[in-house]
Scaffold this motif. Structure first.
Motif, PDB file in Angstrom:
ATOM      1  N   GLN A 177      -0.902 -10.303 -10.070  1.00  0.00           N
ATOM      2  CA  GLN A 177       0.342 -10.302  -9.302  1.00  0.00           C
ATOM      3  C   GLN A 177       0.904  -8.885  -9.200  1.00  0.00           C
ATOM      4  OE1 GLN A 177       3.532 -11.948 -11.506  1.00  0.00           O
ATOM      5  NE2 GLN A 177       4.921 -12.182  -9.762  1.00  0.00           N
ATOM      6  N   THR A 178       0.867  -8.159 -10.316  1.00  0.00           N
ATOM      7  CA  THR A 178       1.381  -6.786 -10.327  1.00  0.00           C
ATOM      8  C   THR A 178       0.509  -5.884  -9.465  1.00  0.00           C
ATOM      9  OG1 THR A 178       2.011  -7.254 -12.628  1.00  0.00           O
ATOM     10  CG2 THR A 178       2.276  -4.998 -11.863  1.00  0.00           C
ATOM     11  N   TYR A 179      -0.789  -6.146  -9.480  1.00  0.00           N
ATOM     12  CA  TYR A 179      -1.726  -5.412  -8.632  1.00  0.00           C
ATOM     13  C   TYR A 179      -1.363  -5.597  -7.162  1.00  0.00           C
ATOM     14  CZ  TYR A 179      -6.366  -3.949  -6.874  1.00  0.00           C
ATOM     15  OH  TYR A 179      -7.398  -3.324  -6.225  1.00  0.00           O
ATOM     16  N   MET A 180      -1.071  -6.825  -6.781  1.00  0.00           N
ATOM     17  CA  MET A 180      -0.696  -7.125  -5.405  1.00  0.00           C
ATOM     18  C   MET A 180       0.574  -6.378  -5.017  1.00  0.00           C
ATOM     19  SD  MET A 180       1.747  -9.169  -3.687  1.00  0.00           S
ATOM     20  CE  MET A 180       2.122 -10.543  -4.777  1.00  0.00           C
ATOM     21  N   ILE A 181       1.562  -6.368  -5.920  1.00  0.00           N
ATOM     22  CA  ILE A 181       2.821  -5.676  -5.643  1.00  0.00           C
ATOM     23  C   ILE A 181       2.573  -4.173  -5.452  1.00  0.00           C
ATOM     24  CG2 ILE A 181       5.063  -5.027  -6.606  1.00  0.00           C
ATOM     25  CD1 ILE A 181       4.965  -7.915  -5.643  1.00  0.00           C
ATOM     26  N   CYS A 182       1.757  -3.572  -6.316  1.00  0.00           N
ATOM     27  CA  CYS A 182       1.457  -2.136  -6.194  1.00  0.00           C
ATOM     28  C   CYS A 182       0.739  -1.831  -4.883  1.00  0.00           C
ATOM     29  CB  CYS A 182       0.613  -1.668  -7.376  1.00  0.00           C
ATOM     30  SG  CYS A 182       1.515  -1.564  -8.933  1.00  0.00           S
ATOM     31  N   LYS A 183      -0.178  -2.692  -4.479  1.00  0.00           N
ATOM     32  CA  LYS A 183      -0.865  -2.502  -3.203  1.00  0.00           C
ATOM     33  C   LYS A 183       0.123  -2.596  -2.040  1.00  0.00           C
ATOM     34  CE  LYS A 183      -5.096  -1.822  -4.559  1.00  0.00           C
ATOM     35  NZ  LYS A 183      -5.683  -0.466  -4.424  1.00  0.00           N
ATOM     36  N   GLY A 184       1.103  -3.479  -2.173  1.00  0.00           N
ATOM     37  CA  GLY A 184       2.115  -3.617  -1.133  1.00  0.00           C
ATOM     38  C   GLY A 184       3.020  -2.403  -1.031  1.00  0.00           C
ATOM     39  N   VAL A 185       3.388  -1.847  -2.173  1.00  0.00           N
ATOM     40  CA  VAL A 185       4.238  -0.642  -2.182  1.00  0.00           C
ATOM     41  C   VAL A 185       3.447   0.558  -1.667  1.00  0.00           C
ATOM     42  CG1 VAL A 185       5.597   0.911  -3.642  1.00  0.00           C
ATOM     43  CG2 VAL A 185       5.643  -1.547  -4.063  1.00  0.00           C
ATOM     44  N   ASP A 186       2.166   0.612  -2.041  1.00  0.00           N
ATOM     45  CA  ASP A 186       1.248   1.628  -1.532  1.00  0.00           C
ATOM     46  C   ASP A 186       1.775   3.048  -1.763  1.00  0.00           C
ATOM     47  OD1 ASP A 186      -1.022   2.657  -0.313  1.00  0.00           O
ATOM     48  OD2 ASP A 186      -0.184   2.524   1.713  1.00  0.00           O
ATOM     49  N   SER A 187       2.037   3.370  -3.017  1.00  0.00           N
ATOM     50  CA  SER A 187       2.561   4.689  -3.360  1.00  0.00           C
ATOM     51  C   SER A 187       1.970   5.152  -4.682  1.00  0.00           C
ATOM     52  CB  SER A 187       4.087   4.638  -3.485  1.00  0.00           C
ATOM     53  OG  SER A 187       4.585   5.820  -4.092  1.00  0.00           O
ATOM     54  N   PRO A 188       1.678   6.460  -4.816  1.00  0.00           N
ATOM     55  CA  PRO A 188       1.231   6.978  -6.113  1.00  0.00           C
ATOM     56  C   PRO A 188       2.319   6.913  -7.171  1.00  0.00           C
ATOM     57  CG  PRO A 188       1.643   8.779  -4.583  1.00  0.00           C
ATOM     58  CD  PRO A 188       1.721   7.518  -3.785  1.00  0.00           C
ATOM     59  N   SER A 189       3.538   6.618  -6.749  1.00  0.00           N
ATOM     60  CA  SER A 189       4.660   6.523  -7.682  1.00  0.00           C
ATOM     61  C   SER A 189       4.948   5.100  -8.128  1.00  0.00           C
ATOM     62  CB  SER A 189       5.920   7.129  -7.057  1.00  0.00           C
ATOM     63  OG  SER A 189       5.809   8.534  -6.975  1.00  0.00           O
ATOM     64  N   CYS A 190       4.026   4.168  -7.840  1.00  0.00           N
ATOM     65  CA  CYS A 190       4.189   2.772  -8.285  1.00  0.00           C
ATOM     66  C   CYS A 190       2.858   2.262  -8.811  1.00  0.00           C
ATOM     67  CB  CYS A 190       4.679   1.909  -7.129  1.00  0.00           C
ATOM     68  SG  CYS A 190       4.992   0.186  -7.577  1.00  0.00           S
ATOM     69  N   LYS A 191       2.769   2.083 -10.121  1.00  0.00           N
ATOM     70  CA  LYS A 191       1.533   1.665 -10.765  1.00  0.00           C
ATOM     71  C   LYS A 191       1.806   0.552 -11.778  1.00  0.00           C
ATOM     72  CE  LYS A 191      -1.177   4.499  -8.575  1.00  0.00           C
ATOM     73  NZ  LYS A 191      -2.227   3.998  -7.660  1.00  0.00           N
ATOM     74  N   ILE A 192       0.751   0.067 -12.402  1.00  0.00           N
ATOM     75  CA  ILE A 192       0.847  -1.013 -13.392  1.00  0.00           C
ATOM     76  C   ILE A 192       0.982  -0.438 -14.791  1.00  0.00           C
ATOM     77  CG2 ILE A 192      -0.363  -2.968 -14.454  1.00  0.00           C
ATOM     78  CD1 ILE A 192      -1.889  -3.298 -11.796  1.00  0.00           C
ATOM     79  N   MET A 238      -8.455  -5.887 -16.811  1.00  0.00           N
ATOM     80  CA  MET A 238      -8.174  -4.458 -16.668  1.00  0.00           C
ATOM     81  C   MET A 238      -9.129  -3.827 -15.669  1.00  0.00           C
ATOM     82  SD  MET A 238      -7.334  -3.269 -20.590  1.00  0.00           S
ATOM     83  CE  MET A 238      -6.761  -1.650 -20.165  1.00  0.00           C
ATOM     84  N   ASP A 239     -10.379  -4.261 -15.697  1.00  0.00           N
ATOM     85  CA  ASP A 239     -11.361  -3.715 -14.771  1.00  0.00           C
ATOM     86  C   ASP A 239     -11.021  -4.091 -13.322  1.00  0.00           C
ATOM     87  OD1 ASP A 239     -13.753  -2.187 -14.438  1.00  0.00           O
ATOM     88  OD2 ASP A 239     -14.852  -4.031 -14.049  1.00  0.00           O
ATOM     89  N   LEU A 240     -10.567  -5.317 -13.111  1.00  0.00           N
ATOM     90  CA  LEU A 240     -10.216  -5.768 -11.768  1.00  0.00           C
ATOM     91  C   LEU A 240      -9.039  -4.973 -11.186  1.00  0.00           C
ATOM     92  CD1 LEU A 240     -10.426  -9.677 -12.065  1.00  0.00           C
ATOM     93  CD2 LEU A 240     -11.991  -8.174 -10.815  1.00  0.00           C
ATOM     94  N   THR A 241      -8.126  -4.562 -12.032  1.00  0.00           N
ATOM     95  CA  THR A 241      -6.894  -3.911 -11.566  1.00  0.00           C
ATOM     96  C   THR A 241      -6.846  -2.422 -11.903  1.00  0.00           C
ATOM     97  OG1 THR A 241      -5.752  -4.507 -13.639  1.00  0.00           O
ATOM     98  CG2 THR A 241      -5.606  -6.079 -11.822  1.00  0.00           C
ATOM     99  N   TRP A 242      -7.986  -1.870 -12.325  1.00  0.00           N
ATOM    100  CA  TRP A 242      -8.021  -0.528 -12.914  1.00  0.00           C
ATOM    101  C   TRP A 242      -7.449   0.546 -12.006  1.00  0.00           C
ATOM    102  CZ3 TRP A 242      -8.157   1.115 -17.615  1.00  0.00           C
ATOM    103  CH2 TRP A 242      -8.423   2.469 -17.886  1.00  0.00           C
ATOM    104  N   ASP A 243      -7.730   0.475 -10.714  1.00  0.00           N
ATOM    105  CA  ASP A 243      -7.297   1.556  -9.824  1.00  0.00           C
ATOM    106  C   ASP A 243      -5.782   1.616  -9.653  1.00  0.00           C
ATOM    107  OD1 ASP A 243      -7.804  -0.905  -8.270  1.00  0.00           O
ATOM    108  OD2 ASP A 243      -7.129   0.284  -6.561  1.00  0.00           O
ATOM    109  N   GLU A 244      -5.069   0.598 -10.148  1.00  0.00           N
ATOM    110  CA  GLU A 244      -3.606   0.624 -10.081  1.00  0.00           C
ATOM    111  C   GLU A 244      -2.959   0.741 -11.467  1.00  0.00           C
ATOM    112  OE1 GLU A 244      -1.764   0.956  -7.520  1.00  0.00           O
ATOM    113  OE2 GLU A 244      -3.207   0.562  -5.907  1.00  0.00           O
ATOM    114  N   ILE A 245      -3.746   0.820 -12.522  1.00  0.00           N
ATOM    115  CA  ILE A 245      -3.176   0.955 -13.871  1.00  0.00           C
ATOM    116  C   ILE A 245      -2.825   2.410 -14.140  1.00  0.00           C
ATOM    117  CG2 ILE A 245      -3.650   0.774 -16.352  1.00  0.00           C
ATOM    118  CD1 ILE A 245      -5.326  -1.690 -15.768  1.00  0.00           C
TER     119      ILE A 245
END
Length: 306
Positions: free
Chosen positions: A201-216, A234-241
């Motif tokens: 869910q947090t991954y989806m939110i970060c993708k929606g915000v689409d900013s380097p200033s919003c991560k997990i 963690m592996d599934l969501t790694w690019d946003e952690i």
């Protein structure tokens, strides 16, 4: 004094200064102190974790952490501290070569002003907290700030709530981006009323915000409780952690006190090339100086994965 003698004396003095600059605070005040441990990852203790061994003074505690080999520090309550203390803490961290971890954005979304509601007054409170967080971050040389969007708005469809949260966080990101700062969203397991609870869910939110200033902010303790499969998720969501926190389950104490195989988890994180901070957001399983030493020993043990 002859020029040759002056040059020799200057060289010796400079060498001594250079040597002392590499010594720990403990070595300078206590020559019998052992050298700091070399950790493979940036584990970050918090104030109070070692107060029996280091004393009540925050600066003494930070110096003690550095003397043990910890290279990072986090402080959820930093925004509420006196400006003079914030400045001194920032100076101490810089002097000891420690990375400042997260602090919590004041009023950054909570059960009283949930961002899922889409209300302007709640958004204004959140954005004011973001603006004030920028000034605090400058004083302590911080990069990451924790944001929890708050609770569900039960009278709205979940998709509308998602949209409200994404739009609010986009506004927050606009404040942080020019300063290179990052708000990290933390899914929690504390209450079924919390809007943000899972990593996907947090991954989806970060993708929606689409900013380097919003991560997990992936808090291993909370995610073990709500979803398990830690390494897989963690592996599934790694690019946003952007940040990781630690705590064993059950009990939320130091590694080795619960069910999580932290040595394997730390090894996986290390092999992913993670260079960020792992916040030690947990309590001590035992009281007193012995309990504090047990925390240090647990990290030395679980970090020995190479």
């Amino acid at each position: 004094m002859k020029r040759r003698n002056f040059i020799q004396k200057t060289a010796l003095t400079s060498g001594a200064l250079s040597l002392s600059s590499g010594l720990s605070y403990a070595n300078l005040t206590n020559p019998t102190a052992k050298a700091p441990h070399h950790f493979n990852l940036k584990y970050a203790p918090h104030l109070g974790m070692f107060k029996e061994l280091a004393g009540d003074d925050p600066i003494d505690q930070i110096n003690f952490m550095a003397d043990q080999g910890f290279t990072a520090f986090e402080d959820n309550g930093m925004m509420g501290r006196d400006i003079a203390l914030q400045t001194k803490m920032g100076e101490t961290l810089a002097k000891r070569g420690m990375t400042m971890g997260v602090f919590v954005v004041d009023k950054g979304g909570n059960m009283a002003n949930t961002l899922a509601a889409g209300k302007q007054e709640y958004l204004d409170i959140f954005l004011d907290g973001c603006k004030r967080a920028v000034e605090v971050a400058k004083r302590v040389n911080a990069k990451w700030m924790t944001v929890v969007p708050g609770g569900f708005e039960r009278n709205l469809p979940i998709g509308v709530q998602d949209g409200n949260v994404i739009e609010a966080l986009k506004r927050g990101a606009e404040i942080f981006e020019p300063h290179g700062l990052v708000m990290v969203l933390e899914p929690l397991s504390d209450s079924p009323d919390l809007y943000l609870q899972n990593s996907d869910q947090t991954y989806m939110i970060c993708k929606g915000v689409d900013s380097p200033s919003c991560k997990i902010l992936f808090d291993i303790y909370h995610m073990q409780k709500t979803e398990g499969h830690l390494i897989h998720n963690m592996d599934l969501t790694w690019d946003e952690i952007g940040y990781i926190q630690i705590g064993d389950n059950p009990g939320r104490k130091e590694p080795t006190t619960g069910e999580i195989n932290y040595k394997n988890v730390f090894k996986w994180i290390y092999e992913k090339g993670f260079e960020g901070v792992l916040g030690m957001e947990h309590g001590n399983s035992k009281q007193g100086k012995a309990g504090e030493q047990a925390v240090i020993d647990a990290y030395i043990q679980e970090d020995s994965f190479l």
